[in-house]
Motif scaffolding. Sequence first.
Motif: not given
Length: 442
Positions: A42-50, A209-216
Amino acid sequence: MVDPISAPTSEKGYVGPSSQWWASPDEEETPELRWPLNVGVYDRMRRQDAQVISVIRAVTLPIRRTAWRIDPNGARPEVAQQVADDLGLQLVGEGDRPVLRTRDRFSWSGHLRLALLMLTFGHSVFEQVYRIDEAGLARLRKLAWRPPKTISQVDVAADGGLVAIHQHGQNGAKGAKMGVERLAVYTNDREGGNWLGQSLLRPAYKYWLLKDRLLRVQAQTVDRNGMGVPIYEGSKLPDSVTGEERTQREQKEMDAGLKLARGLRSGDSSGGSIPNGAKVTMQGVQGNLPDADKPIRYYDEQIARAVLAHFLNLGTETGSWALGSTFADFFTLSLQTVAKEIADITTQHVIEDLVDINWGPNEPAPKLVFEEIGSRHPATAEAIKALIECGALRADQKLEEHLRTTYGLPAADSETAREFKPAPATTSPPRQQPQEPRPGRP
């Protein structure tokens, strides 16, 4: 005499085993979201995604922005005043007063910001710290935050009540254990003895998670296919070159060509040389590239839906702003609920504890209240004047205090008050009658 059978005073059932957090790892099907691993996720989610941080700020900023006050709630004036001073808040109906020195004092705004982290991590734990003043009274010095990543164990009673919270040790030292009597714990969506709660981001994890993979993948697609992939075609060797020599020369040229293709870059001084007959081409993708924008937009919409923040999708999900007010109303109601829960926990485990320490458990205690989030004040001066003149309202002290609080006006000062004198009515000069045109003239 009351029959104990008809009025039971003890519990026979339970919500979970005592002495530890009741939830087993099987309660969460996703391994990486099992406590304590979920804290880092949850910490990564709030820091990495706009989109995630936009959702969190949409929920927390209105709650932090609204005005919080202390309602005496039947408490003695001196009790209510000390609680208001310790929390750094105004009393209900009280105008702005000089702010006490903030050094070494409790800050409500800072505490509220950290308390709202219960929405991100599911829980936010604070330890009460007091100081004794000259009169021998305990004054609230701070509510010391205990970060979720430092918590090692939660002790829960069989009836679901919190017993204690443990922290990891530092530098080889033994971890700390804090009993419930000195804690203020904010928990989001607590069920039974689960004092770790559930994160507001839990339903959005899959889409993040799916959005992060798709962005990469999208970034790699643009990077590799933006100018094409360099392909090196070797030169044709003379027919006289045969056997092992031909094989070695072909391999040597292919190795050099591969090195050239891999090192191909754009720039003012970039360039290269190839043998006669060789060729370097930029090979593009055959057909259409996959469109990642639509699924990425869909994942953003689902992340916003997880917290009822549908208005963040206006213009993309609905295509118009027609439903904006309806979405905002549902969202505002959810913020009211979160703020009410914070007010109740603070009243029970901060304000009442402070009153119990200084005046005993039988002393009436104030309570924490807040202005309605997103409230509107359509009652203009003309409307209030009309209501008073028609007899629907009576001008009294409570009405004046409410209006001063609502519109942010300073408190009344009887020493410098001036009597209202209406401006004298002005008489306008008589209007001149238009003259009739003379005969014979246009």
